[in-house]
Design an enzyme around this catalytic site. Sequence first.
Site, PDB file in Angstrom:
ATOM      1  N   THR A  13       4.228  -5.308   1.781  1.00 12.52           N
ATOM      2  CA  THR A  13       3.901  -5.761   0.553  1.00 12.52           C
ATOM      3  C   THR A  13       3.753  -4.527  -0.693  1.00 12.52           C
ATOM      4  OG1 THR A  13       1.507  -5.225   1.485  1.00 12.52           O
ATOM      5  CG2 THR A  13       2.180  -7.471   1.602  1.00 12.52           C
ATOM      6  N   ARG A  41      -5.661  -7.208   5.339  1.00 11.47           N
ATOM      7  CA  ARG A  41      -5.732  -7.887   4.102  1.00 11.47           C
ATOM      8  C   ARG A  41      -4.563  -8.729   3.448  1.00 11.47           C
ATOM      9  NH1 ARG A  41      -7.044  -2.546   2.202  1.00 11.47           N
ATOM     10  NH2 ARG A  41      -4.893  -1.779   1.555  1.00 11.47           N
ATOM     11  N   ARG A 101       8.158  14.253   8.500  1.00 10.10           N
ATOM     12  CA  ARG A 101       9.382  15.022   7.998  1.00 10.10           C
ATOM     13  C   ARG A 101       9.750  16.409   8.431  1.00 10.10           C
ATOM     14  NH1 ARG A 101       7.795  13.297   1.871  1.00 10.10           N
ATOM     15  NH2 ARG A 101       8.578  11.203   1.979  1.00 10.10           N
ATOM     16  N   CYS A 130      11.375  11.335  -2.290  1.00 11.43           N
ATOM     17  CA  CYS A 130      12.269  10.853  -3.380  1.00 11.43           C
ATOM     18  C   CYS A 130      13.004  12.055  -4.269  1.00 11.43           C
ATOM     19  CB  CYS A 130      11.309  10.036  -4.089  1.00 11.43           C
ATOM     20  SG  CYS A 130       9.867  10.316  -4.705  1.00 11.43           S
ATOM     21  N   SER A 160       6.065   4.699 -10.352  1.00 15.43           N
ATOM     22  CA  SER A 160       6.271   3.695  -9.209  1.00 15.43           C
ATOM     23  C   SER A 160       6.398   4.371  -7.810  1.00 15.43           C
ATOM     24  CB  SER A 160       7.590   3.107  -9.280  1.00 15.43           C
ATOM     25  OG  SER A 160       8.771   4.004  -9.392  1.00 15.43           O
ATOM     26  N   GLY A 161       6.456   5.939  -7.677  1.00 12.24           N
ATOM     27  CA  GLY A 161       6.392   6.642  -6.686  1.00 12.24           C
ATOM     28  C   GLY A 161       4.914   6.484  -5.949  1.00 12.24           C
ATOM     29  N   HIS A 243      13.343   8.850 -11.489  1.00 15.65           N
ATOM     30  CA  HIS A 243      12.926  10.263 -11.224  1.00 15.65           C
ATOM     31  C   HIS A 243      14.151  11.025 -12.072  1.00 15.65           C
ATOM     32  CE1 HIS A 243       9.638   9.495  -8.785  1.00 15.65           C
ATOM     33  NE2 HIS A 243       9.707  10.243  -7.972  1.00 15.65           N
TER      34      HIS A 243
HETATM   35  O1  25A Z   1       0.500   8.719   2.446  1.00  9.70           O
HETATM   36  P1  25A Z   1       1.906   8.928   1.736  1.00  9.70           P
HETATM   37  O2  25A Z   1       3.116   8.850   2.413  1.00  9.70           O
HETATM   38  O3  25A Z   1       1.797  10.127   0.716  1.00  9.70           O
HETATM   39  O4  25A Z   1       2.044   7.718   0.984  1.00  9.70           O
HETATM   40  C1  25A Z   1       0.945   7.138  -0.038  1.00  9.70           C
HETATM   41  C2  25A Z   1       1.444   5.839  -0.616  1.00  9.70           C
HETATM   42  O5  25A Z   1       2.536   6.199  -1.336  1.00  9.70           O
HETATM   43  C3  25A Z   1       3.488   5.018  -1.236  1.00  9.70           C
HETATM   44  C4  25A Z   1       2.671   3.973  -0.415  1.00  9.70           C
HETATM   45  O6  25A Z   1       2.047   2.915  -1.263  1.00  9.70           O
HETATM   46  C5  25A Z   1       1.713   4.689  -0.006  1.00  9.70           C
HETATM   47  O7  25A Z   1       0.635   3.791   0.340  1.00  9.70           O
HETATM   48  N1  25A Z   1       4.643   5.578  -0.544  1.00  9.70           N
HETATM   49  C6  25A Z   1       4.852   5.983   0.583  1.00  9.70           C
HETATM   50  N2  25A Z   1       5.829   6.643   0.800  1.00  9.70           N
HETATM   51  C7  25A Z   1       6.431   6.511  -0.409  1.00  9.70           C
HETATM   52  C8  25A Z   1       8.132   6.784  -0.805  1.00  9.70           C
HETATM   53  N3  25A Z   1       8.715   7.496  -0.133  1.00  9.70           N
HETATM   54  C9  25A Z   1       5.735   5.728  -1.449  1.00  9.70           C
HETATM   55  N4  25A Z   1       5.984   5.382  -2.590  1.00  9.70           N
HETATM   56  C10 25A Z   1       7.414   5.827  -2.883  1.00  9.70           C
HETATM   57  N5  25A Z   1       8.033   6.356  -2.080  1.00  9.70           N
HETATM   58  P2  25A Z   1       2.666   1.359  -1.760  1.00  9.70           P
HETATM   59  O8  25A Z   1       1.569   0.704  -2.688  1.00  9.70           O
HETATM   60  O9  25A Z   1       3.975   1.244  -2.060  1.00  9.70           O
HETATM   61  O10 25A Z   1       2.662   0.801  -0.128  1.00  9.70           O
HETATM   62  C11 25A Z   1       1.337   0.508   0.378  1.00  9.70           C
HETATM   63  C12 25A Z   1       1.848  -0.481   1.583  1.00  9.70           C
HETATM   64  O11 25A Z   1       1.309  -0.107   2.731  1.00  9.70           O
HETATM   65  C13 25A Z   1       0.786  -0.967   3.345  1.00  9.70           C
HETATM   66  N6  25A Z   1      -0.377  -0.266   4.045  1.00  9.70           N
HETATM   67  C14 25A Z   1      -1.459   0.394   3.776  1.00  9.70           C
HETATM   68  N7  25A Z   1      -2.385   0.569   5.067  1.00  9.70           N
HETATM   69  C15 25A Z   1      -1.600  -0.208   6.151  1.00  9.70           C
HETATM   70  C16 25A Z   1      -0.493  -1.063   5.432  1.00  9.70           C
HETATM   71  N8  25A Z   1       0.111  -1.590   6.174  1.00  9.70           N
HETATM   72  C17 25A Z   1      -0.305  -1.619   7.515  1.00  9.70           C
HETATM   73  N9  25A Z   1      -1.288  -1.031   8.133  1.00  9.70           N
HETATM   74  C18 25A Z   1      -2.306  -0.347   7.185  1.00  9.70           C
HETATM   75  N10 25A Z   1      -3.169   0.210   7.925  1.00  9.70           N
HETATM   76  C19 25A Z   1       0.185  -1.855   2.375  1.00  9.70           C
HETATM   77  O12 25A Z   1      -0.027  -2.867   2.642  1.00  9.70           O
HETATM   78  C20 25A Z   1       1.447  -1.864   1.438  1.00  9.70           C
HETATM   79  O13 25A Z   1       2.159  -2.812   1.842  1.00  9.70           O
HETATM   80  P3  25A Z   1      -1.707  -3.823   2.291  1.00  9.70           P
HETATM   81  O14 25A Z   1      -1.757  -4.916   2.944  1.00  9.70           O
HETATM   82  O15 25A Z   1      -2.706  -2.725   2.646  1.00  9.70           O
HETATM   83  O16 25A Z   1      -2.007  -3.809   0.809  1.00  9.70           O
HETATM   84  C21 25A Z   1      -1.053  -4.635   0.028  1.00  9.70           C
HETATM   85  C22 25A Z   1      -1.696  -5.843  -0.768  1.00  9.70           C
HETATM   86  O17 25A Z   1      -3.184  -5.408  -0.711  1.00  9.70           O
HETATM   87  C23 25A Z   1      -3.788  -5.120  -2.331  1.00  9.70           C
HETATM   88  N11 25A Z   1      -4.555  -3.791  -2.165  1.00  9.70           N
HETATM   89  C24 25A Z   1      -4.102  -2.721  -1.996  1.00  9.70           C
HETATM   90  N12 25A Z   1      -5.053  -1.815  -1.749  1.00  9.70           N
HETATM   91  C25 25A Z   1      -6.361  -2.496  -1.852  1.00  9.70           C
HETATM   92  C26 25A Z   1      -5.769  -3.749  -2.021  1.00  9.70           C
HETATM   93  N13 25A Z   1      -6.799  -4.835  -1.785  1.00  9.70           N
HETATM   94  C27 25A Z   1      -8.163  -4.761  -1.832  1.00  9.70           C
HETATM   95  N14 25A Z   1      -8.488  -3.140  -1.840  1.00  9.70           N
HETATM   96  C28 25A Z   1      -7.450  -2.226  -1.758  1.00  9.70           C
HETATM   97  N15 25A Z   1      -7.958  -0.939  -1.548  1.00  9.70           N
HETATM   98  C29 25A Z   1      -2.564  -5.063  -3.130  1.00  9.70           C
HETATM   99  O18 25A Z   1      -2.692  -5.658  -4.363  1.00  9.70           O
HETATM  100  C30 25A Z   1      -1.368  -5.622  -2.261  1.00  9.70           C
HETATM  101  O19 25A Z   1      -1.288  -6.975  -2.798  1.00  9.70           O
HETATM  102  O1  L14 Z   2       6.913  10.294  -0.289  1.00  9.07           O
HETATM  103  O2  L14 Z   2       4.984   9.821  -6.467  1.00  9.07           O
HETATM  104  O3  L14 Z   2       5.983  12.391  -0.054  1.00  9.07           O
HETATM  105  O4  L14 Z   2       2.904   9.722  -6.001  1.00  9.07           O
HETATM  106  C1  L14 Z   2       4.319  10.797  -1.925  1.00  9.07           C
HETATM  107  C2  L14 Z   2       3.620  10.780  -3.380  1.00  9.07           C
HETATM  108  C3  L14 Z   2       6.596  10.018  -2.681  1.00  9.07           C
HETATM  109  C4  L14 Z   2       6.193  10.024  -4.059  1.00  9.07           C
HETATM  110  C5  L14 Z   2       6.221  11.254  -0.667  1.00  9.07           C
HETATM  111  C6  L14 Z   2       4.440  10.066  -5.761  1.00  9.07           C
HETATM  112  C7  L14 Z   2       5.780  11.052  -2.021  1.00  9.07           C
HETATM  113  C8  L14 Z   2       4.533   9.858  -4.254  1.00  9.07           C
END
Ligand code: 25A
Ligand code: L14
Length: 341
Positions: A13, A41, A101, A130, A160-161, A243
């Site tokens: 999602t 959720r 990584r 990225c 968007s990252g 980017h």
């Molecule tokens: O830790 P990192 O690696 O640095 O990553 C941090 C964030 O960066 C994004 C990603 O965000 C991540 O959370 N990301 C990671 N790698 C990336 C990359 N290479 C990157 N972005 C760019 N390049 P994101 O928003 O894109 O994705 C988050 C997804 O993760 C799901 N998720 C989170 N915890 C989870 C999980 N899935 C399974 N188990 C877990 N424990 C998350 O799904 C989403 O798909 P979700 O179900 O938790 O939430 C999505 C829906 O819920 C709403 N929502 C979000 N936060 C809340 C919320 N509702 C209520 N309260 C909240 N706090 C959203 O509106 C959405 O509809």
């Molecule tokens: O994949 O733009 O290590 O905030 C975590 C931070 C991706 C980008 C990763 C951001 C990054 C993200």
Amino acid sequence: MSRNPVVAVCGATGAVGREMLKILEERDFPYSEIIPMASARSIGIKIPFKDTELSVVELTEDSFDGVDLALFSAGGSTSEKFAPIAAKAGCVVVDNSSAWRMDDNCPLVVPEVNPHDLDWHKGIIANPNCSTIQMMLALKPIHDEARVKRVVVSTYQAVSGTGHKAIEELENQVRRLMSGQPVVADVYPHQIAFNCLPQIDVFMENGYTKEEMKMVNETMKIMGDKSIKVTATCVRVPVFYGHSESLNIETEEKLTADDVRALLAKFPGVTVEDYPEKKSYPMPINAAGENDTFIGRIREDETIANGINMWVVSDNIRKGAALNTIQIAETLIARDLLRVP
Ligand code: 25A
Ligand code: L14
């Protein structure tokens, strides 16, 4: 594997997870089933896929029985916990977070650059950051020809990252400012609308941010060369998708700007767009939604003997995340490596 794989998208999602599903749809990726997973959720959320609808299920410890391939983008802590559980169940993981990584047991792969590193995978393969991925496409052909000694990179990174909450934050701040209302910063430490933030991810003890150090360390691992020196400044700009990076590259051997254009033009995944007389150069609004990395403003650095400057732009959610992950999976399938050894 004789049948097509069962594929899980974990974090389906999120901004990256949704793009993964779009790309799986676009590319005729071979699968027998696709299972979108997210946290509790999101259970039951419907995601349109081809001529049907997929229903999101909860990601739990028991999710991976019968799953052959899991594409993870649910944040670092989720990957840290669930990727080993998946691999133990015999499911190959391609992980988009920063969790695995730099682990010596996990290949870190850009398929155009180091596909051979997939040979030694043990079940978890990491997708690079990225900003690193798009820089690798620019550096690899130059390194092979003239050896890259040092790179000075400054990034201009889209919101968007950070995920969909950051996309909403920029939208809301622009709207409020244009109607004379005060803004709230929630995702980022300061207002991002009409601003630049010289901080991406957290600060480290050496004064650099974690994002900057990812570019330094991931480059050496992907290129398989610890002698390449990278120094980075990573900046968040009010752009939604794409980017941009300014690269200053010092090489061992001399390359002219024309040499570099020719090398880059024949490298897979790269489009050279460098026609200053037509004011034609890469920009994030044009790279958004595209698969290639666009490179322009190629010119010699006149202050040193062997130096090149360039401007590199790519869609951070596609090549920077979802597309590269799926290309890794495609390479695994093509080379019959989709199994946990
Ligand atoms: O830790 P990192 O690696 O640095 O990553 C941090 C964030 O960066 C994004 C990603 O965000 C991540 O959370 N990301 C990671 N790698 C990336 C990359 N290479 C990157 N972005 C760019 N390049 P994101 O928003 O894109 O994705 C988050 C997804 O993760 C799901 N998720 C989170 N915890 C989870 C999980 N899935 C399974 N188990 C877990 N424990 C998350 O799904 C989403 O798909 P979700 O179900 O938790 O939430 C999505 C829906 O819920 C709403 N929502 C979000 N936060 C809340 C919320 N509702 C209520 N309260 C909240 N706090 C959203 O509106 C959405 O509809
Ligand atoms: O994949 O733009 O290590 O905030 C975590 C931070 C991706 C980008 C990763 C951001 C990054 C993200």
